[in-house]
Design an enzyme around this catalytic site. Sequence first.
Site, PDB file in Angstrom:
ATOM      1  N   GLU A 191      -8.484  69.848   8.981  1.00 36.80           N
ATOM      2  CA  GLU A 191      -8.820  70.918   9.366  1.00 36.80           C
ATOM      3  C   GLU A 191      -7.886  71.906   9.388  1.00 36.80           C
ATOM      4  OE1 GLU A 191     -11.693  71.750  13.200  1.00 36.80           O
ATOM      5  OE2 GLU A 191      -9.721  72.202  13.850  1.00 36.80           O
ATOM      6  N   THR A 245     -12.006  76.552  10.255  1.00 40.59           N
ATOM      7  CA  THR A 245     -12.782  76.875  11.470  1.00 40.59           C
ATOM      8  C   THR A 245     -13.120  78.295  11.635  1.00 40.59           C
ATOM      9  OG1 THR A 245     -10.800  77.659  12.716  1.00 40.59           O
ATOM     10  CG2 THR A 245     -11.523  75.017  12.854  1.00 40.59           C
ATOM     11  N   HIS A 277     -16.785  76.290   8.597  1.00 37.63           N
ATOM     12  CA  HIS A 277     -17.495  76.262   9.807  1.00 37.63           C
ATOM     13  C   HIS A 277     -18.466  77.669  10.126  1.00 37.63           C
ATOM     14  CE1 HIS A 277     -14.805  72.984  11.967  1.00 37.63           C
ATOM     15  NE2 HIS A 277     -14.711  72.944  10.723  1.00 37.63           N
ATOM     16  N   HIS A 318     -21.115  65.944  25.191  1.00 40.21           N
ATOM     17  CA  HIS A 318     -20.633  67.189  25.683  1.00 40.21           C
ATOM     18  C   HIS A 318     -20.434  67.720  26.865  1.00 40.21           C
ATOM     19  CE1 HIS A 318     -21.495  71.676  25.085  1.00 40.21           C
ATOM     20  NE2 HIS A 318     -20.727  71.621  23.924  1.00 40.21           N
ATOM     21  N   GLN A 361     -15.962  65.479  17.633  1.00 37.31           N
ATOM     22  CA  GLN A 361     -15.008  65.736  18.722  1.00 37.31           C
ATOM     23  C   GLN A 361     -13.838  64.965  19.049  1.00 37.31           C
ATOM     24  OE1 GLN A 361     -13.329  68.244  19.557  1.00 37.31           O
ATOM     25  NE2 GLN A 361     -14.812  69.438  20.969  1.00 37.31           N
ATOM     26  N   LYS A 381      -0.402  72.155  10.901  1.00 30.44           N
ATOM     27  CA  LYS A 381       1.096  71.638  10.871  1.00 30.44           C
ATOM     28  C   LYS A 381       1.060  70.713   9.852  1.00 30.44           C
ATOM     29  CE  LYS A 381       2.732  72.496  15.893  1.00 30.44           C
ATOM     30  NZ  LYS A 381       1.539  72.554  16.789  1.00 30.44           N
TER      31      LYS A 381
HETATM   32  P1  FAD Z   1     -25.321  72.464  20.677  1.00 32.32           P
HETATM   33  O1  FAD Z   1     -25.538  71.269  19.572  1.00 32.32           O
HETATM   34  O2  FAD Z   1     -26.178  73.548  20.467  1.00 32.32           O
HETATM   35  O3  FAD Z   1     -24.907  71.597  21.924  1.00 32.32           O
HETATM   36  C1  FAD Z   1     -24.510  72.347  23.008  1.00 32.32           C
HETATM   37  C2  FAD Z   1     -24.973  71.839  24.318  1.00 32.32           C
HETATM   38  O4  FAD Z   1     -26.281  71.819  24.442  1.00 32.32           O
HETATM   39  C3  FAD Z   1     -24.906  70.303  24.599  1.00 32.32           C
HETATM   40  O5  FAD Z   1     -24.728  70.093  25.763  1.00 32.32           O
HETATM   41  C4  FAD Z   1     -26.263  69.792  23.898  1.00 32.32           C
HETATM   42  O6  FAD Z   1     -26.426  68.317  24.509  1.00 32.32           O
HETATM   43  C5  FAD Z   1     -27.113  70.847  24.341  1.00 32.32           C
HETATM   44  N1  FAD Z   1     -28.369  70.929  23.568  1.00 32.32           N
HETATM   45  C6  FAD Z   1     -28.268  70.856  22.189  1.00 32.32           C
HETATM   46  N2  FAD Z   1     -29.621  71.247  21.777  1.00 32.32           N
HETATM   47  C7  FAD Z   1     -30.193  71.140  22.737  1.00 32.32           C
HETATM   48  C8  FAD Z   1     -31.817  71.410  23.044  1.00 32.32           C
HETATM   49  N3  FAD Z   1     -32.486  71.733  21.909  1.00 32.32           N
HETATM   50  N4  FAD Z   1     -32.283  71.497  24.259  1.00 32.32           N
HETATM   51  C9  FAD Z   1     -31.470  71.277  25.437  1.00 32.32           C
HETATM   52  N5  FAD Z   1     -30.050  71.404  25.180  1.00 32.32           N
HETATM   53  C10 FAD Z   1     -29.698  71.108  23.926  1.00 32.32           C
HETATM   54  N6  FAD Z   1     -16.297  76.059  17.954  1.00 32.32           N
HETATM   55  C11 FAD Z   1     -15.830  77.392  17.263  1.00 32.32           C
HETATM   56  O7  FAD Z   1     -16.214  78.420  18.021  1.00 32.32           O
HETATM   57  N7  FAD Z   1     -15.533  77.404  15.924  1.00 32.32           N
HETATM   58  C12 FAD Z   1     -15.390  76.169  15.024  1.00 32.32           C
HETATM   59  O8  FAD Z   1     -14.914  76.336  14.053  1.00 32.32           O
HETATM   60  C13 FAD Z   1     -15.838  74.936  15.828  1.00 32.32           C
HETATM   61  N8  FAD Z   1     -15.581  73.815  15.175  1.00 32.32           N
HETATM   62  C14 FAD Z   1     -15.728  72.643  15.612  1.00 32.32           C
HETATM   63  C15 FAD Z   1     -15.885  71.325  14.931  1.00 32.32           C
HETATM   64  C16 FAD Z   1     -16.150  70.141  15.581  1.00 32.32           C
HETATM   65  C17 FAD Z   1     -16.020  68.990  14.575  1.00 32.32           C
HETATM   66  C18 FAD Z   1     -16.399  70.062  16.947  1.00 32.32           C
HETATM   67  C19 FAD Z   1     -16.923  68.872  17.431  1.00 32.32           C
HETATM   68  C20 FAD Z   1     -16.596  71.119  17.829  1.00 32.32           C
HETATM   69  C21 FAD Z   1     -16.242  72.667  16.899  1.00 32.32           C
HETATM   70  N9  FAD Z   1     -16.225  73.733  17.815  1.00 32.32           N
HETATM   71  C22 FAD Z   1     -16.209  74.878  17.186  1.00 32.32           C
HETATM   72  C23 FAD Z   1     -16.915  73.693  19.134  1.00 32.32           C
HETATM   73  C24 FAD Z   1     -18.313  73.943  19.629  1.00 32.32           C
HETATM   74  O9  FAD Z   1     -18.596  75.400  19.048  1.00 32.32           O
HETATM   75  C25 FAD Z   1     -18.529  73.569  20.916  1.00 32.32           C
HETATM   76  O10 FAD Z   1     -18.344  72.202  21.245  1.00 32.32           O
HETATM   77  C26 FAD Z   1     -19.843  74.003  21.610  1.00 32.32           C
HETATM   78  O11 FAD Z   1     -19.808  74.197  23.048  1.00 32.32           O
HETATM   79  C27 FAD Z   1     -21.162  73.203  21.122  1.00 32.32           C
HETATM   80  O12 FAD Z   1     -21.198  73.226  19.851  1.00 32.32           O
HETATM   81  P2  FAD Z   1     -22.488  72.362  19.055  1.00 32.32           P
HETATM   82  O13 FAD Z   1     -22.805  72.823  17.820  1.00 32.32           O
HETATM   83  O14 FAD Z   1     -22.481  70.910  19.403  1.00 32.32           O
HETATM   84  O15 FAD Z   1     -23.866  72.939  19.959  1.00 32.32           O
END
Ligand code: FAD
Length: 289
Positions: free
Chosen positions: A16, A47, A77, A147, A174, A270
């Site tokens: 990444e 990202t 992303h 999460h 994660q 890095k």
């Molecule tokens: P979601 O899937 O929407 O989940 C968020 C929360 O809502 C969780 O608690 C989930 O259980 C809950 N949820 C999901 N769907 C529902 C539903 N239908 N009903 C009720 N609850 C629900 N952030 C950035 O800003 N930029 C990046 O480039 C970036 N890259 C990342 C790459 C990876 C591999 C990972 C793991 C994370 C990354 N993040 C990034 C962080 C990410 O945006 C956060 O973790 C964010 O808080 C959740 O994203 P998500 O896509 O999992 O969201």
Amino acid sequence: MKISDKLAAKQTFSFEIFPPKGELPLEKAYEVAGSLAAHKPDWISVTYSAGGSGNSENTVDIAEAIEKRLGTTSLAHLTCMGATAADVDRYAGRLEAAGVQNILALRGDRRPDRDVVDFEHASDLIAYLRQAHPDFCIGAACYPEGHVESPTEESDFEALYKKQEEGADYLVSQLFFSNEDFYRFREKCLRHRIKLPIVVGIMPFTSVKQIQRMAFNCGASIPAKVVKRLVQAGDDPQSQAQAGIEYACEQLCDLAANGVDGLHVYSMNKPSIADAAASALASCGYLDE
Ligand code: FAD
């Protein structure tokens, strides 16, 4: 090339990169990408940062450079918190024009200045992309320790299942510091009918401060064995960073030996981290020397 095709063919290895913030020139990101690409990863992900640092535009430029200048597959992303469907269409159009076939569909972190507009959760973005831009290969995030916002483990698995049902092709995890957490998670995924390939994300700790921040932001637990390594490293920043790289390399080799679908290194721009990870994975036979 689509990441789903690579995952169907082999265990993958990827890195990444994040776009430069503030004054850091784009050329610097190309330089970092070049040194990562030298290890011949299956892809390099870039990202996305909506709002704040304003570097979301650079995500596409860097992904395009990875594809065209370096001949390496890229994964762009995209976060949907505060985005409209038209914003997503514009972004997808730019990626298509840049020859980028892979999107990691994310919600993004909640922020007081960002309201839900057209998409509440990542699964809504996945559903939209699947219908409006069906040619993309779509990845989604998963959380081996849950999460941070999830009220229960069950609700997290329901959300993950929804990502699969809406059309995600694979998952990227994660970071975590205890591989046992991942192995438990992998088993639970199967019990919850989640069958997508899981690419495992590993980030080395670099200091006590940084690991505390990661634990708080990502909900990652810090096992006693990590605390001991940091204590043994003492106050010297270089020794702490070295301990983190060594620990991450051990994690990677153990995961490799336990048959993961792919290994993704959060190399934090890095090249030294990427070099150490690639060399550890070559010495344990996951990568060709
Ligand atoms: P979601 O899937 O929407 O989940 C968020 C929360 O809502 C969780 O608690 C989930 O259980 C809950 N949820 C999901 N769907 C529902 C539903 N239908 N009903 C009720 N609850 C629900 N952030 C950035 O800003 N930029 C990046 O480039 C970036 N890259 C990342 C790459 C990876 C591999 C990972 C793991 C994370 C990354 N993040 C990034 C962080 C990410 O945006 C956060 O973790 C964010 O808080 C959740 O994203 P998500 O896509 O999992 O969201």
